[in-house]
Design an enzyme around this catalytic site. Structure first.
Site, PDB file in Angstrom:
ATOM      1  N   LYS A   1      48.507  44.122  34.914  1.00  0.00           N
ATOM      2  CA  LYS A   1      48.361  45.420  35.577  1.00  0.00           C
ATOM      3  C   LYS A   1      49.599  45.735  36.424  1.00  0.00           C
ATOM      4  O   LYS A   1      50.111  46.858  36.400  1.00  0.00           O
ATOM      5  CB  LYS A   1      47.092  45.425  36.452  1.00  0.00           C
ATOM      6  CG  LYS A   1      45.810  45.436  35.619  1.00  0.00           C
ATOM      7  CD  LYS A   1      44.568  45.182  36.460  1.00  0.00           C
ATOM      8  CE  LYS A   1      43.337  45.005  35.564  1.00  0.00           C
ATOM      9  NZ  LYS A   1      42.132  44.615  36.309  1.00  0.00           N
TER      10      LYS A   1
ATOM     11  N   ASP B   1      39.298  51.908  39.776  1.00  0.00           N
ATOM     12  CA  ASP B   1      38.511  51.187  38.764  1.00  0.00           C
ATOM     13  C   ASP B   1      37.255  51.986  38.413  1.00  0.00           C
ATOM     14  O   ASP B   1      36.600  51.709  37.402  1.00  0.00           O
ATOM     15  CB  ASP B   1      38.078  49.809  39.300  1.00  0.00           C
ATOM     16  CG  ASP B   1      38.967  48.683  38.777  1.00  0.00           C
ATOM     17  OD1 ASP B   1      39.601  48.874  37.726  1.00  0.00           O
ATOM     18  OD2 ASP B   1      39.013  47.625  39.440  1.00  0.00           O
TER      19      ASP B   1
ATOM     20  N   GLN C   1      40.243  42.515  41.978  1.00  0.00           N
ATOM     21  CA  GLN C   1      40.006  41.836  40.695  1.00  0.00           C
ATOM     22  C   GLN C   1      38.680  41.069  40.744  1.00  0.00           C
ATOM     23  O   GLN C   1      38.441  40.278  41.658  1.00  0.00           O
ATOM     24  CB  GLN C   1      41.174  40.886  40.384  1.00  0.00           C
ATOM     25  CG  GLN C   1      41.086  40.204  39.040  1.00  0.00           C
ATOM     26  CD  GLN C   1      41.169  41.175  37.857  1.00  0.00           C
ATOM     27  OE1 GLN C   1      41.981  42.081  37.830  1.00  0.00           O
ATOM     28  NE2 GLN C   1      40.307  40.984  36.873  1.00  0.00           N
TER      29      GLN C   1
END
Ligand code: NAD
Length: 293
Positions: free
Chosen positions: A52, A119, A96
Site C-alpha cells: 500500500k 477503508d 491494518q
C-alpha cells in the site's frame, strides 16, 4: 471467455490517479496523504502494508507508516488514531487488520474519523453505502464493481450469488450488487457456511462472487454455462511449479471452470490489484473533501 484483467485495469486507474494528483498539486498546492498504522510484525500484514505504501509513492501521494509493537495497549492505539484524526495534513487513515487479540477491532474502527476512513469499514460509512449515499466503499468490493463497469458486464436484472459473508467482502458485496445503481440492480443471494444445497444455488448464478478462503472450492459442476465469475480468494500453498516454492490459488478451480464462463478474474492478477487501486481512489476522494460537506 474473457479474462477480467485486474492488473492492467489497476495500472490504468493508478495512471489516472497520478494525473489527478499532478493537477491537485498545481491547483491546490497540496498532496493527498495516507497514513497507515501497523501493529506488530505479522508477515502477511507487513506485505500488505508495504504494497500500500509503495502504491502511494507510485501515484505521487504522501504516506506515513506508524509502527506500533505487538503489546501496545488499546488506549495507546486509540490515542494514535486520535492524533491522526486531528492532523489536518493527513487525508486518509487505515489500521491494518487483524489486530492482536487484546485489542477490540470494532472499537478501533469506530474511533477513526469517518471522513478519513478510506477503508470504508466505519459503521457510519457502511450505513451510507447501504443507503446509496456518497461514501468510501470498502476497497475489495469497490474494485469488483470497477472491474464489472470497465468491462461492461451487464448486471441489471441478473442473479448474483455471493459465497461468503465477511464484513470486508461478502456482506458489502451483496448490498452493492442489490443497490439501484450501475453496476447493481441484481437479484442477490448471499450464501455462507450454513447454507444448504449450495451447488443448487450457485448453478443458478449469472454472476458468481466467491470469497470464502478455500482453495479451488468452486468447480465446473457448480456453475452454469455463461456465468461471470469473480474469484476473491487468495490461499498460499506449497508448490513444486514455482521458484519460490509457493503458489497463490483462488477459491475457484480456474482450469476446470474456464470453458464454461463468459468472464472470469484470474488469481493472481484479478481482484487483488484492484483492492489497492481502490484504496488510492478513496484517498484521492478524501483529499478532495467531496463527501460529508
Ligand atoms: P472470511 O475468512 O472472513 O470468511 C469466510 C466466509 O466464507 C464466511 O462468511 C463463511 O461463512 C463462508 N464459508 C466458509 N466455508 C463455506 C462453505 N463451505 N460454503 C459457503 N460459505 C462458506 O472471508 P474474507 O475475509 O472475505 O476472505 C475470503 C477470501 O478472500 C480469503 O482467501 C482472503 O484471503 C481473500 N481476500 C482477498 C482480498 C483481495 O484483495 N483479493 C481481500 C480480502 C480477502
Amino acid at each position: 471467455m474473457i479474462i477480467l484483467d485486474g492488473k492492467k485495469t489497476s495500472n490504468d486507474i493508478k495512471e489516472e490517479i497520478t494525473n489527478q494528483v499532478k493537477s491537485i498539486n498545481s491547483s491546490l498546492g497540496k498532496t493527498p496523504h495516507l497514513s497507515a498504522i501497523l501493529v506488530g510484525n505479522d508477515g502477511a500484514s507487513e506485505t500488505y502494508i508495504n504494497a500500500k505504501v509503495k502504491a502511494c509513492e507510485k501515484v505521487g501521494f504522501a504516506s506515513t507508516l506508524v509502527r506500533l509493537p505487538d503489546n501496545v495497549s488499546e488506549e495507546e492505539l486509540l490515542s494514535e488514531v486520535d492524533k491522526i484524526n486531528n492532523n489536518q495534513d493527513i487525508d486518509g487513515l487505515i489500521v491494518q487488520l487483524p489486530l492482536p487479540s487484546h485489542i477490540d477491532e470494532m472499537k478501533v474502527t469506530e474511533a477513526i474519523d469517518p471522513k478519513k476512513d478510506v477503508d470504508g469499514f466505519h459503521p457510519s460509512n457502511i450505513g451510507r453505502m447501504a443507503l446509496n449515499l456518497a461514501t468510501y466503499l470498502p476497497a475489495t468490493p469497490a474494485g469488483i464493481l470497477e472491474l464489472l463497469k470497465r468491462y461492461n458486464v451487464e448486471t441489471s436484472g441478473k442473479h448474483c450469488v455471493v459465497i461468503g459473508r465477511s464484513h470486508i467482502v461478502g456482506s458489502p458485496m451483496s448490498v452493492l450488487m442489490a443497490r439501484n445503481s450501475d453496476p447493481g440492480n441484481c437479484t442477490v443471494t448471499l450464501t455462507h457456511s450454513r447454507t444448504q444445497n449450495l451447488k443448487d444455488i450457485t448453478r443458478t448464478a449469472d454472476i458468481l462472487i466467491v470469497a470464502l478462503g478455500k482453495a479451488e472450492f468452486v468447480t465446473s459442476d457448480m456453475i452454469k454455462e455463461g456465468v461471470c465469475i469473480i474469484d476473491v480468494g487468495i490461499t498460499r500453498v506449497k508448490s513444486e511449479k514455482t521458484k519460490s516454492g509457493w503458489q497463490l490459488l483462488g477459491d475457484v478451480n480456474f482450469e476446470d471452470v474456464k470453458e464454461k464462463c463468459s468472464y472470469i478474474t484470474p488469481v493472481p492478477g484479478g481482484v487483488g490489484p484492484m483492492t489497492i487501486a481502490m484504496l488510492l481512489q478513496n484517498t484521492l476522494l478524501a483529499s478532495k473533501k467531496e463527501f460529508f460537506s
